[in-house]
Write a protein that holds these residues in place. Structure first.
Motif, short mmCIF file in Angstrom:
data_model
loop_
_atom_site.label_atom_id
_atom_site.label_comp_id
_atom_site.label_asym_id
_atom_site.label_seq_id
_atom_site.Cartn_x
_atom_site.Cartn_y
_atom_site.Cartn_z
N LEU A 314 1.06 -1.06 0.21
CA LEU A 314 0.02 0.03 -0.23
C LEU A 314 1.13 0.91 0.28
O LEU A 314 0.43 1.82 -0.92
N ARG A 315 2.22 1.19 0.67
CA ARG A 315 2.77 2.44 0.28
C ARG A 315 2.99 2.78 -0.47
O ARG A 315 3.53 3.77 -1.28
N GLU A 316 3.65 1.88 -1.32
CA GLU A 316 4.14 1.60 -2.87
C GLU A 316 3.05 2.31 -3.98
O GLU A 316 3.58 3.19 -4.30
N ARG A 317 1.96 2.03 -3.64
CA ARG A 317 0.84 1.98 -4.55
C ARG A 317 0.27 4.11 -4.24
O ARG A 317 0.19 4.85 -5.42
N SER A 321 0.70 7.12 -6.53
CA SER A 321 -0.07 8.42 -6.60
C SER A 321 -0.01 9.00 -6.50
O SER A 321 -0.65 9.94 -7.21
N LEU A 322 0.53 9.40 -5.08
CA LEU A 322 1.06 10.77 -4.68
C LEU A 322 1.44 11.58 -6.11
O LEU A 322 1.81 12.37 -6.21
N MET A 323 3.09 11.05 -6.30
CA MET A 323 3.83 11.71 -6.98
C MET A 323 3.08 12.18 -8.72
O MET A 323 3.30 12.78 -9.20
N ALA A 343 -5.08 14.11 1.53
CA ALA A 343 -5.30 12.57 1.41
C ALA A 343 -6.09 13.18 1.60
O ALA A 343 -7.21 11.28 1.77
N GLU A 344 -7.78 13.55 1.17
CA GLU A 344 -8.78 14.17 1.42
C GLU A 344 -8.53 12.69 -0.45
O GLU A 344 -10.09 12.43 -0.57
N ARG A 345 -8.46 13.00 -1.37
CA ARG A 345 -8.32 12.87 -2.90
C ARG A 345 -7.57 11.23 -2.72
O ARG A 345 -9.14 10.53 -3.27
N LEU A 346 -7.20 11.02 -2.34
CA LEU A 346 -7.14 9.04 -1.74
C LEU A 346 -7.46 8.82 -0.37
O LEU A 346 -7.06 7.83 -0.61
N ALA A 349 -6.32 8.86 6.20
CA ALA A 349 -6.02 9.88 7.15
C ALA A 349 -4.78 10.09 6.28
O ALA A 349 -3.64 9.72 6.27
N GLY A 350 -4.40 11.85 7.24
CA GLY A 350 -3.08 12.18 7.07
C GLY A 350 -2.86 11.52 7.75
O GLY A 350 -1.07 11.57 7.13
N SER A 351 -2.12 10.79 8.76
CA SER A 351 -1.50 10.83 9.76
C SER A 351 -0.61 9.52 8.79
O SER A 351 0.41 8.64 9.55
N ALA A 352 -1.46 8.57 8.35
CA ALA A 352 -0.59 7.27 7.53
C ALA A 352 -0.22 8.19 5.94
O ALA A 352 0.27 7.70 5.95
N LEU A 353 -0.69 9.51 5.67
CA LEU A 353 0.01 9.98 4.53
C LEU A 353 0.85 10.71 4.94
O LEU A 353 2.14 10.28 3.38
#
Length: 438
Positions: A314-317, A321-323, A343-346, A349-353
């Motif tokens: 999930l971190r890789e995906r 997606s972020l980039m 964070a809202e688009r994906l 939670a912001g703490s996870a992102l």
């Protein structure tokens, strides 16, 4: 067949898993509504909200007088600085019969706060305590909203000062309107009648609750460093306002009936009661903030405040997606993305992102501006897809000192190297610009 005897797990399965045991619409709605109080009580029992409320009580003791003094300084220029006294009394009313004396003593402290008495160092300290209180409130609300990154220093200075100046003006306008209504001849005539007098008194108490609700709704929208929808903030404000009104009435009754506390603590009883009431007020405010988060993000009610741990996949995906989103906005000349918008688009939670973005920053792939905008750190042609994947892999943080010392099996090493070679071959020669152009 195994039976789970843990009552907490059984309650969570009933509220969150699958269909309700009875296929009846009112039962389903009831179970849906019960999720919110269950999640709030569970979060309170974990202790984190309690600790933050205690921290805010300590800061409040240092900053309450200077905060009101600063508000007086703003309102004094308008000639209405004494209108703030009834608001202080309404806040301290649940303390009991001694609320009048405590309000008068508090106002004496405030009027003694003058530049000629304190000096520049004293005024600077008082201003610091006010800012520290707002900052701690932001940290507590960010915790409730799973936000790791606070506001930048420039945003804190501008927005905190705006709140400190505009807040007293809004309070003064509200008090002025209420005073103008109270002085109407028609209203005075109505209050002389028993029925209408009681009705107007009830409306006055409802007006205090409405004022508290509006203030809390504004705080829930303004304080967290993320985008809070009006519906979620209003739900938290209504619930916290109602809870504050009911707790105030109950607490006032308990204090009035607690003659034993007065006998034991004597003159300190009023200060003890004030401390307890301030603590309860902060707890109620944080409960409302947590509720507004759950209203906007109901999928987090099951996990609560448990830290969100992302898998490597999930971190890789998320990193890709972020980039990709950032690169497309950069190429199109659109407004740069911010962390809270990402964070809202994906829908995470912001703490996870935030850890994902930190890994990309450390790898030199992203950069964060003072306005909290996320931009590519170098030319998109110079960012390889494989570099993005490598930046967010867990082992990247430890391989220089741990991976070389681990006694791994040769067969396992050969298999892992083959997987790594396949990934590198699949992403070889692909840049972020090429991916964004698809």
């Amino acid at each position: 067949m195994t039976v789970d005897l843990d009552p907490r797990r059984r309650i969570e399965r009933l509220l969150f898993d699958g269909e309700p045991p009875v296929r009846f619409a009112p039962v389903a709605w009831l179970l849906l509504l019960l999720r919110y109080p269950y999640a709030l009580v569970r979060d309170l029992l974990t202790g984190e909200l309690n600790l933050r409320a205690m921290s805010l009580v300590y800061t409040t003791l240092l900053s309450l007088v200077p905060l009101v003094a600063f508000s007086f300084a703003v309102l004094k220029g308008l000639g209405i600085h004494r209108d703030l006294e009834p608001l202080i009394y309404e806040f301290l009313r649940p303390v009991g019969p001694q609320a009048n004396a405590l309000t008068a003593q508090f106002m004496t402290f405030v009027e003694n706060v003058r530049g000629g008495v304190l000096g520049s160092i004293g005024l600077a300290f008082l201003l610091y305590t006010v800012v520290a209180t707002i900052q701690k409130l932001e940290e507590a609300c960010n915790f409730a909203w799973h936000v790791d990154r606070p506001r930048s220093l420039m945003r804190r200075i501008s927005e905190y000062l705006s709140l400190m100046v505009v807040g007293p003006l809004v309070v003064a306008i509200a008090l002025g309107l209420l005073g103008a209504v109270a002085r109407l001849d028609a209203l005075r005539w109505l209050t002389e009648h028993e029925f209408f007098g009681g009705l107007i008194a009830g409306l006055g108490r409802a007006g205090v609750w409405l004022f508290v609700t509006v203030a809390l709704t504004f705080l829930y929208m303004f304080v967290p460093n993320t985008r809070v929808r009006a519906r979620a903030a209003l739900a938290g404000g209504l619930a916290a306002g109602a809870l504050w009104a009911m707790s105030g009435a109950l607490f006032a009754g308990i204090v009035t009936a607690s003659t034993r506390m007065v006998a034991i603590y004597a003159g300190f009883a009023i200060f003890l009661a004030a401390l307890i009431w301030i603590y309860l007020s902060w707890i109620i405010l944080l409960i409302g903030a947590q509720l507004s988060f759950y209203v906007q993000n109901p999928r987090y009610m099951r996990a609560g405040q448990v830290p969100v741990r992302l898998t490597s996949r999930l971190r890789e995906r998320l990193a890709l997606s972020l980039m990709l989103l950032i690169a497309r906005a950069f190429l199109a000349g659109d407004k740069p993305w911010q962390l809270r918008r990402l964070a809202e688009r994906l829908e995470i939670a912001g703490s996870a992102l935030s850890p994902v973005i930190q890994s990309l920053e450390q790898a030199g792939l992203l950069t964060m501006t003072d306005r909290e905008e996320v931009l590519p750190a170098r030319d998109l042609e110079a960012i390889d897809i494989h570099d993005i994947l490598q930046a967010v892999r867990d082992e990247r943080q430890y391989e220089t000192w741990l991976l070389g010392r681990a006694a791994t099996e040769p067969a396992a090493d050969a298999l892992a190297d083959g997987v790594e070679a396949a990934i590198r071959e699949r992403t070889s020669g692909q840049t972020l610009r090429e991916l964004a152009a698809r």
